[in-house]
Design a protein around this motif. Structure first.
Motif, mmCIF file in Angstrom:
data_model
loop_
_atom_site.group_PDB
_atom_site.id
_atom_site.type_symbol
_atom_site.label_atom_id
_atom_site.label_comp_id
_atom_site.label_asym_id
_atom_site.label_seq_id
_atom_site.Cartn_x
_atom_site.Cartn_y
_atom_site.Cartn_z
ATOM 1 N N ALA A 98 0.833 -1.205 0.000
ATOM 2 C CA ALA A 98 0.000 0.000 0.000
ATOM 3 C C ALA A 98 0.867 1.254 0.000
ATOM 4 O O ALA A 98 0.507 2.264 -0.626
ATOM 5 N N TRP A 99 2.003 1.202 0.683
ATOM 6 C CA TRP A 99 2.908 2.359 0.693
ATOM 7 C C TRP A 99 3.465 2.591 -0.715
ATOM 8 O O TRP A 99 3.541 3.722 -1.174
ATOM 9 N N ALA A 100 3.852 1.499 -1.375
ATOM 10 C CA ALA A 100 4.383 1.604 -2.735
ATOM 11 C C ALA A 100 3.325 2.176 -3.688
ATOM 12 O O ALA A 100 3.629 3.006 -4.551
ATOM 13 N N ASN A 101 2.069 1.738 -3.524
ATOM 14 C CA ASN A 101 0.986 2.240 -4.377
ATOM 15 C C ASN A 101 0.758 3.736 -4.165
ATOM 16 O O ASN A 101 0.489 4.484 -5.123
ATOM 17 N N THR A 102 0.866 4.175 -2.913
ATOM 18 C CA THR A 102 0.688 5.599 -2.621
ATOM 19 C C THR A 102 1.792 6.420 -3.280
ATOM 20 O O THR A 102 1.531 7.499 -3.850
ATOM 21 N N TYR A 103 3.021 5.935 -3.218
ATOM 22 C CA TYR A 103 4.121 6.611 -3.910
ATOM 23 C C TYR A 103 3.791 6.765 -5.398
ATOM 24 O O TYR A 103 3.978 7.829 -5.986
ATOM 25 N N GLN A 143 0.934 6.780 -6.912
ATOM 26 C CA GLN A 143 -0.155 7.722 -7.161
ATOM 27 C C GLN A 143 0.321 9.168 -7.183
ATOM 28 O O GLN A 143 -0.276 10.019 -7.845
ATOM 29 N N TYR A 144 1.404 9.441 -6.468
ATOM 30 C CA TYR A 144 1.948 10.800 -6.425
ATOM 31 C C TYR A 144 3.102 10.986 -7.411
ATOM 32 O O TYR A 144 3.836 11.976 -7.336
ATOM 33 N N GLY A 145 3.281 9.993 -8.297
ATOM 34 C CA GLY A 145 4.310 10.107 -9.316
ATOM 35 C C GLY A 145 5.717 9.907 -8.811
ATOM 36 O O GLY A 145 6.689 10.331 -9.449
ATOM 37 N N LEU A 146 5.855 9.249 -7.651
ATOM 38 C CA LEU A 146 7.170 8.993 -7.063
ATOM 39 C C LEU A 146 7.515 7.506 -7.173
ATOM 40 O O LEU A 146 6.635 6.658 -7.350
ATOM 41 N N THR A 147 8.781 7.203 -7.039
ATOM 42 C CA THR A 147 9.266 5.829 -7.164
ATOM 43 C C THR A 147 9.607 5.266 -5.787
ATOM 44 O O THR A 147 10.435 5.836 -5.064
ATOM 45 N N TYR A 148 8.963 4.164 -5.423
ATOM 46 C CA TYR A 148 9.218 3.520 -4.125
ATOM 47 C C TYR A 148 10.412 2.565 -4.199
ATOM 48 O O TYR A 148 11.126 2.375 -3.222
ATOM 49 N N TYR A 149 10.585 1.949 -5.357
ATOM 50 C CA TYR A 149 11.682 1.001 -5.538
ATOM 51 C C TYR A 149 12.777 1.636 -6.395
ATOM 52 O O TYR A 149 12.472 2.385 -7.321
ATOM 53 N N PRO A 150 14.062 1.354 -6.063
ATOM 54 C CA PRO A 150 14.509 0.400 -5.052
ATOM 55 C C PRO A 150 14.429 0.962 -3.631
ATOM 56 O O PRO A 150 14.391 2.172 -3.427
ATOM 57 N N LYS A 151 14.408 0.045 -2.697
ATOM 58 C CA LYS A 151 14.445 0.366 -1.281
ATOM 59 C C LYS A 151 15.527 -0.510 -0.640
ATOM 60 O O LYS A 151 16.070 -1.416 -1.276
ATOM 61 N N LEU A 152 15.842 -0.256 0.618
ATOM 62 C CA LEU A 152 16.882 -0.996 1.329
ATOM 63 C C LEU A 152 16.233 -1.776 2.464
ATOM 64 O O LEU A 152 15.404 -1.229 3.204
ATOM 65 N N VAL A 153 16.615 -3.053 2.592
ATOM 66 C CA VAL A 153 15.957 -3.941 3.555
ATOM 67 C C VAL A 153 16.998 -4.727 4.354
ATOM 68 O O VAL A 153 17.851 -5.414 3.770
#
Length: 382
Positions: free
Chosen positions: A83-88, A90-100
């Motif tokens: 859901a966090w990735a989807n929200t990103y 929707q605002y035209g931002l990129t969630y990936y890549p991320k660090l885990v």
């Protein structure tokens, strides 16, 4: 003076150095397990998991390790942020890549930040958080996620503004039971009779189940298990599983002392298999597969056989995997797990903080209701 280095292969530090630092951790954090993931190509190119292990040095000597991956998706983590990735998006931002900071495909609480005994964790954590945030900014990543961390570390990370999030797993605890029958005697009669009926039904259907571990495991056992693993993933998810056969070949060859395999046959024909990883503290049910559907066989192979093994081996805790409220009625207790999260975009970080606060209220209610369903006559020391 402390310094850090990010490495793209576990081989760049080597087994002796890694295991000298990680010596008292569970098998998933050991060099052998993580190296098997890398060398078998279960992580790396094409998997969405890219090694970024963080090594901490004091005067040029390695004194700490954080297993770390750059991720291009959120699969295989079991702490859900879709859901966090989807929200990103929707605002035209990129969630990936991320660090885990995680053990791939392994939703088991354990050491993440591993340090030599003379290193003060409270002194190191602010430095680590600073270095991770700088790495994220320099490499166009969105966020940092610590998954299935121990509670003490989670609390320390929260002090560094890495948001603390709860989840719930169902785990079994060995309260000095002398046998499986003795364990059943601690349950309400209705539930005790139900479990006995489930197990007897398998015997009546000519289903035989056996446990194998250590040197009793053979290549034939591995081949059958992997066939079960692949077919079950294919049926459920449309692919043949995240882990390659070479990964299982390696852990069968090099981690035999930490593996227990349950094999089931019907009318003398093998039909199902479940693989567990264990040490002297915890048993973890990780991989299950069946070639033929047999009613209640999953409960037998993945739950009851594990409970019996813990009692026999005097293992105190059994983690059978994520999700599954049906575990409660078999004596698996709702147990909090912890993760921590830092997002580079301040507005989204604050939004996730609000989300977690609301989620915590719902999760606490869920856990309270789940506790009420436990089948024990009397539960002490919870």
């Amino acid at each position: 003076m402390f310094s850090v280095k990010f490495i793209t292969s576990i081989e760049k530090i080597g087994q002796s150095v890694w295991d000298d630092i990680a010596q008292d951790t569970n098998p998933f954090c050991k060099y052998t397990f993580l190296h098997a993931l890398e060398s078998s190509k279960s992580v790396g190119q094409g998997s969405g998991w890219f090694v970024q292990h963080l090594i901490i040095y004091q005067n040029q000597q390695a004194v700490g390790i954080l297993p770390l991956y750059k991720k291009t998706h959120s699969y295989g983590e079991y702490v859900f942020d879709f859901a966090w990735a989807n929200t990103y998006r929707q605002y035209g931002l990129t969630y990936y890549p991320k660090l885990v900071a995680s053990i791939p495909f392994t939703p088991v609480t354990g050491a993440r930040l591993m340090l030599k005994p003379d290193i003060d964790q409270t002194e190191i954590i602010p430095l680590i958080c600073e270095k991770l945030q700088a790495h994220i900014k320099q490499n166009a990543m969105s966020s940092m996620h610590w998954l299935f961390v121990e509670e003490e570390l989670s609390n320390s990370l929260a002090e560094q503004n890495h948001l603390k999030r709860h989840s719930v797993q169902f785990q079994w605890f060995n309260r000095d039971y002398s046998s499986f029958e003795n364990y059943l005697n601690h349950l309400h009669s209705r539930r005790r009779k139900r479990i006995k009926k489930e197990r007897q039904a398998l015997l009546d259907a000519d289903v035989a189940v056996k446990r194998l571990h250590g040197n009793a495991l053979t290549q034939e056992d591995l081949a059958f298990f992997y066939e079960c693993y692949q077919q079950t993933y294919l049926k459920r998810s449309g692919h043949q599983g995240y882990l390659t056969k070479e990964f299982f070949n390696q852990i069968f060859a090099n981690m035999r002392e930490n593996l227990m395999l349950v094999c089931a046959s019907k009318d003398n024909t093998p039909v199902a298999s479940a693989l567990f990883v264990f040490d002297n503290k915890q048993l973890c049910g990780r991989y299950w597969g069946a070639l033929t559907e047999v009613d209640k066989l999953h409960f037998e192979c993945c739950y009851y056989q594990g409970i019996e093994f813990c009692i026999e081996q005097n293992i105190s805790q059994f983690n059978p995997g994520t999700q599954g409220e049906h575990k409660i009625l078999r004596g698996f207790e709702p147990t909090y797990c912890y993760s921590n999260h830092w997002l580079k975009q301040q507005a989204f970080h604050e939004g996730v903080e609000r989300f977690i606060k609301q989620e915590d209220i719902q999760l606490a209610e869920y856990k309270t209701n789940a506790d009420k369903l436990l089948p024990f006559k009397q539960l002490e020391n919870k």
